[in-house]
Structures are given as C-alpha cells and as structure tokens.
Scaffold this active site. Structure first.
Site, PDB file in Angstrom:
ATOM      1  N   SER A  11     -44.309   8.003-115.340  1.00 55.34           N
ATOM      2  CA  SER A  11     -43.159   7.678-114.485  1.00 55.34           C
ATOM      3  C   SER A  11     -42.435   6.419-114.963  1.00 55.34           C
ATOM      4  CB  SER A  11     -43.608   7.539-113.028  1.00 55.34           C
ATOM      5  OG  SER A  11     -44.668   6.609-112.933  1.00 55.34           O
ATOM      6  N   GLY A  12     -42.292   6.291-116.290  1.00 56.19           N
ATOM      7  CA  GLY A  12     -41.411   5.260-116.847  1.00 56.19           C
ATOM      8  C   GLY A  12     -40.023   5.853-117.023  1.00 56.19           C
ATOM      9  N   LYS A  33     -50.601   7.639-113.456  1.00 55.75           N
ATOM     10  CA  LYS A  33     -52.000   7.252-113.223  1.00 55.75           C
ATOM     11  C   LYS A  33     -52.180   6.057-112.286  1.00 55.75           C
ATOM     12  CE  LYS A  33     -52.776   4.826-117.643  1.00 55.75           C
ATOM     13  NZ  LYS A  33     -53.607   4.828-118.840  1.00 55.75           N
ATOM     14  N   ALA A  44     -39.793  -4.372-118.971  1.00 56.25           N
ATOM     15  CA  ALA A  44     -38.799  -4.609-120.024  1.00 56.25           C
ATOM     16  C   ALA A  44     -37.882  -5.749-119.601  1.00 56.25           C
ATOM     17  CB  ALA A  44     -37.994  -3.344-120.292  1.00 56.25           C
ATOM     18  N   GLU A 118     -30.262  -9.990-129.655  1.00 55.14           N
ATOM     19  CA  GLU A 118     -31.687 -10.053-130.002  1.00 55.14           C
ATOM     20  C   GLU A 118     -31.839  -9.967-131.520  1.00 55.14           C
ATOM     21  OE1 GLU A 118     -33.890  -7.197-127.671  1.00 55.14           O
ATOM     22  OE2 GLU A 118     -33.252  -8.129-125.809  1.00 55.14           O
ATOM     23  N   ASP A 220     -52.790   7.293-123.920  1.00 55.85           N
ATOM     24  CA  ASP A 220     -53.362   8.561-123.438  1.00 55.85           C
ATOM     25  C   ASP A 220     -52.606   9.781-123.964  1.00 55.85           C
ATOM     26  OD1 ASP A 220     -54.837   6.779-121.975  1.00 55.85           O
ATOM     27  OD2 ASP A 220     -54.044   7.341-120.027  1.00 55.85           O
ATOM     28  N   HIS A 241     -44.886  -8.367-130.980  1.00 59.51           N
ATOM     29  CA  HIS A 241     -43.770  -9.198-130.521  1.00 59.51           C
ATOM     30  C   HIS A 241     -44.120 -10.643-130.852  1.00 59.51           C
ATOM     31  CE1 HIS A 241     -40.615 -10.947-128.100  1.00 59.51           C
ATOM     32  NE2 HIS A 241     -40.167  -9.748-127.787  1.00 59.51           N
ATOM     33  N   ARG A 287     -38.231  -8.509-136.094  1.00 60.54           N
ATOM     34  CA  ARG A 287     -39.504  -8.885-135.488  1.00 60.54           C
ATOM     35  C   ARG A 287     -40.690  -8.942-136.428  1.00 60.54           C
ATOM     36  NH1 ARG A 287     -39.562  -5.881-129.790  1.00 60.54           N
ATOM     37  NH2 ARG A 287     -37.820  -7.133-129.116  1.00 60.54           N
ATOM     38  N   HIS A 348     -47.076  -4.975-129.130  1.00 61.67           N
ATOM     39  CA  HIS A 348     -45.970  -4.777-128.180  1.00 61.67           C
ATOM     40  C   HIS A 348     -45.501  -3.334-128.118  1.00 61.67           C
ATOM     41  CE1 HIS A 348     -42.420  -5.907-125.912  1.00 61.67           C
ATOM     42  NE2 HIS A 348     -41.611  -5.438-126.845  1.00 61.67           N
ATOM     43  N   ARG A 383     -39.180  -1.095-135.201  1.00 67.60           N
ATOM     44  CA  ARG A 383     -38.127  -0.816-134.229  1.00 67.60           C
ATOM     45  C   ARG A 383     -37.172  -2.000-134.070  1.00 67.60           C
ATOM     46  NH1 ARG A 383     -37.848  -1.845-128.383  1.00 67.60           N
ATOM     47  NH2 ARG A 383     -39.695  -3.098-128.785  1.00 67.60           N
ATOM     48  N   SER A 388     -35.670   1.061-127.728  1.00 65.61           N
ATOM     49  CA  SER A 388     -36.609   2.056-127.177  1.00 65.61           C
ATOM     50  C   SER A 388     -36.148   2.616-125.835  1.00 65.61           C
ATOM     51  CB  SER A 388     -38.017   1.495-127.048  1.00 65.61           C
ATOM     52  OG  SER A 388     -37.956   0.216-126.529  1.00 65.61           O
ATOM     53  N   LEU A 389     -35.591   1.758-124.981  1.00 64.52           N
ATOM     54  CA  LEU A 389     -35.094   2.282-123.702  1.00 64.52           C
ATOM     55  C   LEU A 389     -33.953   3.259-123.978  1.00 64.52           C
ATOM     56  CD1 LEU A 389     -35.136  -1.036-121.631  1.00 64.52           C
ATOM     57  CD2 LEU A 389     -36.746   0.860-121.438  1.00 64.52           C
TER      58      LEU A 389
END
Ligand code: FAD
Ligand code: SIN
Length: 533
Positions: A11-12, A33, A44, A118, A220, A241, A287, A348, A383, A388-389
């Site tokens: 549920s992200g 979970k 985030a 960033e 998982d 990170h 990074r 990270h 990345r 990622s979002l």
C-alpha cells in the site's frame, strides 16, 4: 478462500495508484503487512522529479537520468517514463495532492509550484510538499481509496508466497493464481485468489545494518517472485544515500538531498570541505559518488560520521522548507540553523528487482510488478534522485492499462490450502533475531559501498549456511512474520551477492576494488538471477 478480480500486494504509491485505476473495473483487494500508510513512500522527503517548468525540458531530464545511470539505463524506458510524468502528476493533484507552491516574483500574489533541486539534476524540477512529500502522497491516495467501495484493504496481512500453476503441478505455461497470506491478527494462513496480481511490496533496505528504510522494507516481493520462477535483474545496484542522520537515538532518519539542493555543504568533522576532490558538482554530485566519497573520508580519518552544514541559510527559510528535518533534529538536540548535522551513508534504494517490461508485466502471466520491487530499466546502475516516485506512478498507470487491454483469462483450478509445520519453538525468537543481525551486518561489511571478490565470496558461503538453518525452521515451525521476513532477507542477500559476483567491473553503485573501472563490454548488460529449475 477469498476471490477478487485484482489483488494488490502493498500500500505504497505503486499499489494504491494501481488499485485506484482498477476499482471501476472490478473488486480489488489490497494486502499490506502493517497499517495502511506504513511504507517507504510515507517517508519520502525530497519529492517527485518531473518536467513542469519552462526552463526545463524532457531532453534535460532524460540526459540527467542517463548520466546518473552510468550507461546502463534503457533509453526508451527513460524517455517514456519522463515524458509521461506531467500527465500522471496532474492526476495526483486532481486526486487532492498538495505540492508546495511559491509566489511568482512581481506577480502580485500569483503562485506556481515550488521546484526543489537534488543531486545529479541540472535543473530545479522536484515537486515536493515541504520535506514530507511521501506522507502527503499517502494521505491523498488513501483518502481517494476510502471513497471506493470496490476496494478492500487487509491490514496486518503478510503475503507469504505466490500461488502459481507450476507450483500446483499444472501442465502448460506457468501463471500466477493468487497468494497465501498470514493474517497477523489470528495467526491463520489464508488463500486469496485473483487472475491479476500486482507486486507493489517496495524495496529491501533492511537487508543492510544501516538503512534509511522503515521496517517493512525486507524485499518480500523480490523473494516471492524469485521463488515463483520470475527473473530478477540488477540486484547488485543498491543505492546508499549519503546523508542519514548519525545519532544514537535516531533510527533510519534521512536528511534529504534537498538540503544540499538548497546549499548544504558536506564537511569533515573538523569542518573542511572535501567534495571538490571527487566531482565538479561537489556536494550535489550523483549519489554513488557522494556516498563513496564520504566512505573514503570516514575510513581515511577514522571518523564515524561527516557533517552537513546549512547554517549559512536564514533560520526562517530552513524552518519553513524543512519542518520535519528541523523539528526531528531539534528533538535530538541538534539545531540545524546553528550547527552542522552529523551524517553517514545508509542503504536506501534497490535499483534492481523483478524484471518487467514497460507494462509492468513480469515473466509470469498474471503477475505484475510496479515500484521499487521492479526493475524496468529506468535507473540503470544508479537511480537519479526522486525518479522512483515518478516511475511508480507511471508504471501503475501502464500496468492498469495493459490489464484492461489484454486481460489474462481466468483459470479455474482447485487451490489447496497452506501446509505449515505445527511446532512452537521456545528458542525461535532468539535464533531468528540472531540470524537477522548476522545477515544485516555481513551485508554491510562485505557487500556494502565498496566490495571485493573475496568479501563477496565470503558473504556467499555465510548466507548459504544461514539459509539452510532458516529453511529447517521454516518447514518445522508455525510461521510468524519475523521468520518470513528473515527467510526473505536471506534470499535477497543471496540475490544481491550472486548479481554482484556476475559483474566483473565497477559501474554506478557497484564498486569492486578488484575491477575498479567500468568495462565498456558491460555497459549495456544487465545481470539476471533465476531460481534453478
Ligand atoms: P513502498 O512505498 O515501500 O510500499 C511497499 C508496501 O508493501 C508497504 O505497504 C508494505 O507494508 C507492503 N509490503 C511489503 N512486503 C509485504 C508483504 N510480504 N505482504 C504484504 N505487504 C507487504 N523516492 C523519490 O522518488 N523521492 C523521494 O523524495 C524519496 N525519498 C525517500 C526517503 C526515504 C526515507 C526513503 C526510505 C525512500 C525515499 N524514496 C524517494 C524512495 C521511494 O520512497 C520509494 O522507492 C517508493 O516510495 C516505493 O514505493 P512502492 O509503492 O514501490 O513501495
Ligand atoms: C531525498 O529526499 O534525499 C530522497 C530522494 C530520493 O531518494 O529520491
């Protein structure tokens, strides 16, 4: 046994966005979970990278992503995701997401989106909600889901294993049929059946001793997909990170790269700047370079942390732009407006994962993977921050569209219930926690920011021993979520080590002292691991 049209694990941002897209088309189950908001997404900070300003262009965002990815990104995937970003962001805003805004200069009060900067980005392009972007995204998506009667959320339900036709001994092509789930409220294992299953279980930061990730991040989904026979790609690329807060009482607290984007400077413990020795972009270099530079400086000086200094910025600006970082640090006795912040690198982000195409399809029909759990080719060997979002939003949309365009036919077969051991073991907790600690420490020491063949081999044999022991426990005793997570982090550790051993070069996040430079032969080669048949 429960039946749904669509089953979402996690549920992200990935799972919730996908569920919202599917709910007009059938009944959706979201299995998660812990509590519904608990996810990497929720923590985030920096924001979502997308081209929304006139000074920016798709071309520049593509170029920055390819450069950070050190030659390994799939350019077609990069272009597609970046070009679709603005449309998906507009949907998120439509759902109720509120990004930070700023007044347009000389406009008499008109506002525009405030864009952050960033590492590795050549332009300001990060949409954010102060420094709590993820919390706001979860809030917006969960509020929208609450209004959908077709979506049922199962909290405290732990997905154990995918159910596939191959595992059930059916002839023909392997396909996914559902999942076995541990209901943590009553200890029972339930069977959930669906023709379309989305893995949106996030990453695996907890495989390492030090991480910015919350406890849910135990890999998982990757472990389940691997056991089910799907290909897992590029797991050697674990992103560290550079700036996790260094404080005995702070568990996994990130100091956003946006702090460096607003002028924060990395310094040694005696206050000397050092990033100019490593990259022309200094503290805002990609990074992998910054994390490695900090690692080198810490080893050279024997210091147990470095410093991030933003005290030259006005205090009011820092409190407004970074309210969460300011108040968390202050609670721990650090006033970021007056003193430098102690920081260390920490695991990270998982750049590799379950191999998918641009539709989120895995190698197993009926099984899709979106978000950090997946490897689409966007991130390559490293990345770019805040991509990622964006990837999760775009791929959730693609996977939904693909399922509607080419639905997997329903397969009616008898699915047996879960078979588990029956014994309770009084020793279990201490053995499980000992093995957890051992894996996380050995991954940090042997498979961390700097690797060697010898350390990788040593890690491989230690993990193999631990896996034998875990397997024994797994079959004999009643399953618990701690035991299931232990089994999964051991599997993911094995996959990271095996992928790292396959790559005879250093590239992006994978740095091996035995092959310290990139090998052009490997520039476009991904690594794959599949469960032996
Ligand atoms: P997650 O958000 O991690 O969700 C995974 C879900 O799966 C959770 O609900 C979890 O409980 C559930 N789950 C896991 N295993 C199981 C199981 N076995 N059974 C049932 N449920 C399970 N990225 C950016 O682009 N910008 C940023 O600013 C940024 N900042 C970050 C800051 C921090 C501190 C961290 C940790 C990450 C950050 N990232 C950022 C990375 C980004 O947050 C994640 O990559 C992204 O949120 C992943 O989304 P997801 O939906 O794939 O997974
Ligand atoms: C951060 O805010 O530094 C995290 C951004 C990211 O991981 O993309």
């Amino acid at each position: 046994m429960k039946h749904f049209d669509f089953l979402v694990l996690g549920s992200g941002i990935a799972g919730l966005s996908f569920a919202l897209k599917m709910s007009p088309r059938g009944r959706v189950a979201i299995v998660t979970k812990k509590q519904r908001a608990e996810s990497n997404t929720n923590y985030a900070q920096g924001g979502i990278a997308a081209v929304t300003s006139k000074e920016d262009s798709f071309e520049l965002h593509v170029r920055d992503t390819l450069e950070a990815g050190a030659g390994l990104c799939h350019e077609g995937v990069v272009r597609s995701i970046i070009e679709e970003g603005p449309a998906r962001i507009a949907e998120l805003i439509e759902l109720g997401m509120r990004f930070s805004e700023r007044e347009i200069p000389r406009s008499h009060g008109l506002k525009e989106l405030d864009l952050g900067k960033e590492g590795g980005h050549s332009k300001r392009r990060i949409l954010h909600a102060q420094d709590v972007t993820g919390r706001e995204i979860e809030h917006a998506l969960l509020s929208a889901i609450a209004a959908q009667p077709n979506i049922e959320i199962f909290e405290d339900h732990f997905a154990i294993d995918l159910i596939t036709s191959q595992k059930l001994g059916c002839a023909g092509e392997n396909r996914c049929l559902g999942v076995y789930v541990l209901n943590k409220n009553n200890g029972r294992v339930e069977t959930i059946v669906a023709s379309n299953v989305l893995l949106a279980t996030g990453g695996c930061g907890k495989v390492y001793l030090y991480t910015t990730n919350p406890d849910i991040a135990t890999g998982d989904g990757v472990a389940m997909a691997y056991r089910a026979g799907a290909a897992i790609a590029n797991m050697e690329f674990i992103q560290f990170h550079p700036t996790c807060l260094y404080h005995p009482k702070a568990k996994s607290f990130l100091i956003s790269e946006a702090v460096r984007g607003e002028g924060g400077v990395l310094k040694t413990v005696v206050g000397a700047e050092f990033m100019d020795k490593y990259h022309p972009l200094k503290s805002l270099a990609p990074r992998d370079i910054v994390a490695r530079a900090i690692d080198i400086e810490m080893k050279k000086s024997g210091a147990d942390h470095m410093l991030l200094d933003i005290t030259h910025k006005p205090a009011d600006f820092l409190k407004e732009r970074f309210p969460n970082i300011y108040s968390t640090c202050l609670r721990l006795g650090i006033d970021i407006t007056k003193e430098a912040i102690p920081v260390v690198p920490a695991a990270h982000y998982q750049c590799g994962g379950v191999l998918t195409n641009l539709h989120g399809e895995t190698e197993i029909p009926g099984l899709y993977a979106v978000g950090e759990v997946a490897c689409t080719g966007l991130h390559g060997a490293n990345r770019l921050a805040s991509n990622s979002l964006l990837e999760a939003l775009v791929l959730a949309h693609h996977a939904a569209a693909q399922i509607l365009a080419q639905p997997v036919p329903e397969m009616r077969i008898e699915i047996p219930g879960w078979q588990s051991g029956h014994a309770h073991n009084p020793d279990e907790l201490v053995v499980v926690s000992h093995n957890w600690d051992e894996i996380r420490r050995l991954m940090w020491d042997y498979v961390g920011i700097v690797r060697t063949n010898k350390r990788l081999q040593r890690a491989k044999s230690r993990i193999a021993n631990l896996q034998e022991e875990i397997q024994e426990y797994y079959w004999d005793f009643i399953v618990t979520s701690d035991l299931l997570e232990l089994r999964n982090i051991a599997t993911v550790a094995e996959l990271i080590v095996n992928s790292a051993l396959q790559r005879p070069e250093s590239r992006g996040l994978h740095y091996n002292l035995d092959y310290p430079v990139p090998d052009p032969e490997w520039a476009q080669r991904d690594t794959f691991v599949r469960k032996p048949a």
